[in-house]
Design a protein around this motif. Structure first.
Motif, PDB file in Angstrom:
ATOM      1  N   GLY A 132       0.817  -1.205   0.000  1.00 40.44           N
ATOM      2  CA  GLY A 132       0.000   0.000   0.000  1.00 40.44           C
ATOM      3  C   GLY A 132       0.851   1.255   0.000  1.00 40.44           C
ATOM      4  O   GLY A 132       2.067   1.222  -0.224  1.00 40.44           O
ATOM      5  N   THR A 133       0.227   2.389   0.273  1.00 37.16           N
ATOM      6  CA  THR A 133       0.890   3.696   0.219  1.00 37.16           C
ATOM      7  C   THR A 133       1.300   4.140   1.618  1.00 37.16           C
ATOM      8  O   THR A 133       0.472   4.141   2.540  1.00 37.16           O
ATOM      9  CB  THR A 133      -0.048   4.740  -0.413  1.00 37.16           C
ATOM     10  OG1 THR A 133      -0.422   4.302  -1.724  1.00 37.16           O
ATOM     11  CG2 THR A 133       0.640   6.089  -0.521  1.00 37.16           C
ATOM     12  N   HIS A 134       2.575   4.511   1.769  1.00 37.70           N
ATOM     13  CA  HIS A 134       3.101   4.900   3.078  1.00 37.70           C
ATOM     14  C   HIS A 134       4.107   6.044   2.924  1.00 37.70           C
ATOM     15  O   HIS A 134       4.570   6.345   1.822  1.00 37.70           O
ATOM     16  CB  HIS A 134       3.811   3.721   3.751  1.00 37.70           C
ATOM     17  CG  HIS A 134       2.978   2.485   3.892  1.00 37.70           C
ATOM     18  ND1 HIS A 134       1.997   2.352   4.842  1.00 37.70           N
ATOM     19  CD2 HIS A 134       2.976   1.326   3.175  1.00 37.70           C
ATOM     20  CE1 HIS A 134       1.432   1.159   4.727  1.00 37.70           C
ATOM     21  NE2 HIS A 134       2.001   0.521   3.718  1.00 37.70           N
ATOM     22  N   ASN A 135       4.450   6.620   4.070  1.00 35.69           N
ATOM     23  CA  ASN A 135       5.516   7.611   4.125  1.00 35.69           C
ATOM     24  C   ASN A 135       6.826   6.882   4.431  1.00 35.69           C
ATOM     25  O   ASN A 135       7.041   6.413   5.542  1.00 35.69           O
ATOM     26  CB  ASN A 135       5.215   8.641   5.217  1.00 35.69           C
ATOM     27  CG  ASN A 135       6.295   9.707   5.318  1.00 35.69           C
ATOM     28  OD1 ASN A 135       7.316   9.648   4.645  1.00 35.69           O
ATOM     29  ND2 ASN A 135       6.076  10.684   6.184  1.00 35.69           N
ATOM     30  N   THR A 148       6.539   9.743  -0.052  1.00 41.18           N
ATOM     31  CA  THR A 148       5.384   8.844  -0.151  1.00 41.18           C
ATOM     32  C   THR A 148       5.553   7.931  -1.354  1.00 41.18           C
ATOM     33  O   THR A 148       5.783   8.399  -2.470  1.00 41.18           O
ATOM     34  CB  THR A 148       4.074   9.644  -0.289  1.00 41.18           C
ATOM     35  OG1 THR A 148       3.916  10.467   0.869  1.00 41.18           O
ATOM     36  CG2 THR A 148       2.887   8.706  -0.414  1.00 41.18           C
ATOM     37  N   ARG A 149       5.453   6.634  -1.134  1.00 42.65           N
ATOM     38  CA  ARG A 149       5.572   5.651  -2.199  1.00 42.65           C
ATOM     39  C   ARG A 149       4.516   4.558  -1.994  1.00 42.65           C
ATOM     40  O   ARG A 149       4.024   4.352  -0.875  1.00 42.65           O
ATOM     41  CB  ARG A 149       6.964   5.011  -2.230  1.00 42.65           C
ATOM     42  CG  ARG A 149       8.087   5.972  -2.595  1.00 42.65           C
ATOM     43  CD  ARG A 149       7.997   6.431  -4.034  1.00 42.65           C
ATOM     44  NE  ARG A 149       9.130   7.227  -4.451  1.00 42.65           N
ATOM     45  CZ  ARG A 149       9.238   8.533  -4.299  1.00 42.65           C
ATOM     46  NH1 ARG A 149       8.275   9.217  -3.672  1.00 42.65           N
ATOM     47  NH2 ARG A 149      10.291   9.190  -4.753  1.00 42.65           N
ATOM     48  N   THR A 150       4.195   3.864  -3.083  1.00 41.76           N
ATOM     49  CA  THR A 150       3.202   2.792  -3.032  1.00 41.76           C
ATOM     50  C   THR A 150       3.843   1.458  -3.389  1.00 41.76           C
ATOM     51  O   THR A 150       4.486   1.337  -4.439  1.00 41.76           O
ATOM     52  CB  THR A 150       2.042   3.064  -4.008  1.00 41.76           C
ATOM     53  OG1 THR A 150       1.399   4.284  -3.638  1.00 41.76           O
ATOM     54  CG2 THR A 150       1.020   1.932  -3.963  1.00 41.76           C
ATOM     55  N   ASP A 152       2.972  -2.105  -4.523  1.00 44.03           N
ATOM     56  CA  ASP A 152       1.836  -2.822  -5.105  1.00 44.03           C
ATOM     57  C   ASP A 152       1.740  -4.247  -4.608  1.00 44.03           C
ATOM     58  O   ASP A 152       0.635  -4.766  -4.401  1.00 44.03           O
ATOM     59  CB  ASP A 152       1.948  -2.822  -6.638  1.00 44.03           C
ATOM     60  CG  ASP A 152       1.842  -1.415  -7.206  1.00 44.03           C
ATOM     61  OD1 ASP A 152       1.018  -0.635  -6.695  1.00 44.03           O
ATOM     62  OD2 ASP A 152       2.592  -1.102  -8.152  1.00 44.03           O
ATOM     63  N   GLY A 185       6.597  -2.082  -7.319  1.00 47.19           N
ATOM     64  CA  GLY A 185       6.080  -0.734  -7.133  1.00 47.19           C
ATOM     65  C   GLY A 185       6.480   0.157  -8.294  1.00 47.19           C
ATOM     66  O   GLY A 185       7.370  -0.181  -9.082  1.00 47.19           O
ATOM     67  N   GLU A 186       5.843   1.300  -8.384  1.00 51.51           N
ATOM     68  CA  GLU A 186       6.133   2.220  -9.484  1.00 51.51           C
ATOM     69  C   GLU A 186       7.501   2.875  -9.339  1.00 51.51           C
ATOM     70  O   GLU A 186       8.255   3.005 -10.303  1.00 51.51           O
ATOM     71  CB  GLU A 186       5.047   3.298  -9.553  1.00 51.51           C
ATOM     72  CG  GLU A 186       5.251   4.302 -10.679  1.00 51.51           C
ATOM     73  CD  GLU A 186       4.192   5.393 -10.682  1.00 51.51           C
ATOM     74  OE1 GLU A 186       4.447   6.463 -11.253  1.00 51.51           O
ATOM     75  OE2 GLU A 186       3.106   5.178 -10.102  1.00 51.51           O
TER      76      GLU A 186
END
Length: 288
Positions: A132-135, A148-150, A152, A185-186
């Protein structure tokens, strides 16, 4: 003039990272030197030479990407014949003139853990927290505009490499039981994966709680940055980078050639292993 993207495989052991550095051997420097030598590029600015990622010293790759413009048709094996064995082109794709390899749809990193004391259940538990998305401010060394990165997906697998080792190297002991941690992840921050792996290991050996992991991913605004030591780069592989609408075509001969180079290096490692094992045994005999 056509623009082409190339997918690069390299063994990072003898490189000081990807990015060019004065008086040091790097992946980017080798690529530029040989592309110039073969007449694919001349001026880097005019050729719009671009890279996808700057891997650290020791990090390996099966999927890093570069792109450039050239009037010459890109021939993968012509370039590979010029390049050293520890760096090879594996695939190519035609891309639009505005293509920037830095902006990917997905990156896949694999970290290989060689420890016998890892709790796989706990590894999967911590993987669920990271998805998920976190700091990720606690998981990078650099101060950046946004941390902030996600993530997947994260896949934990107990690798079964013994069959291959037994076939190719029947005398090699069954000492390898690696765990693969594949992270998708992206985009990723500098040192992010290797700091993540430190946390994964600490949780899996009971040194760190899952609650503490939650805190690391949700730092308060004025909290000092956590001091998470990175794990070694030698066990990290940039497995792949994918782009929307770009289809890479892998060259069978190039992939087989790089595979042979990897097999040859395994044989060298086996001989080094045998020498060190014999010295250990001799020391044991002296004390016997």
């Amino acid at each position: 003039m056509n623009r082409t993207a190339l997918k690069i495989g390299y063994i990072g052991t003898n490189f000081h990272g990807f990015q060019r550095q004065p008086d040091l051997r790097t992946v980017e420097e080798e690529l530029i030197y040989h592309l110039r030598k073969l007449g694919y590029i001349d001026d880097l600015k005019k050729s719009r030479f671009r890279i996808a990622g700057r891997t650290d010293a020791g990090v390996h790759s099966l999927g890093n990407v570069i792109s450039f413009q050239s009037e010459k048709e890109v021939r993968v094996n012509e370039i590979n014949n010029s390049l050293p064995d520890d760096i090879q082109i594996l695939a190519k794709a035609p891309v639009r003139f505005g293509f920037k390899p830095r902006y990917a749809e997905m990156r896949q990193y694999r970290y290989v853990l060689f420890r016998s004391d890892l709790d796989l259940y706990k590894l999967n538990e911590v993987a669920e927290i990271f998805k998920g998305t976190h700091n990720f401010t606690n998981f990078t060394k650099r101060f950046q505009k946004t941390t902030t990165r996600t993530i997947d997906d994260i896949k934990i697998t107990k690798a079964n490499l013994n069959d291959y080792h037994k076939k190719e190297f029947p005398n090699l002991h069954d000492t390898l039981s690696p765990v693969f941690v594949d992270i998708y992840g992206e985009s990723f921050l500098w040192n992010m994966v290797r700091k993540m792996m430190r946390v994964f290991v600490d949780v899996a050996i009971g040194k760190l709680s899952l609650e503490k992991v939650e805190e690391l991913l949700n730092p308060a605004e004025n909290d000092p940055r956590a001091n998470i030591k990175v794990l070694d780069p030698d066990y990290l592989i940039l497995m792949d980078i994918k782009y929307d609408g770009v289809k890479f075509v892998y060259d069978d001969y190039a992939c087989e050639r790089f595979k042979r180079n990897l097999v040859d290096s395994l044989g060298d490692l086996q001989r080094k292993y045998a020498i060190r094992e014999s010295m250990i045994k001799s020391l044991d005999d002296l004390n016997g």
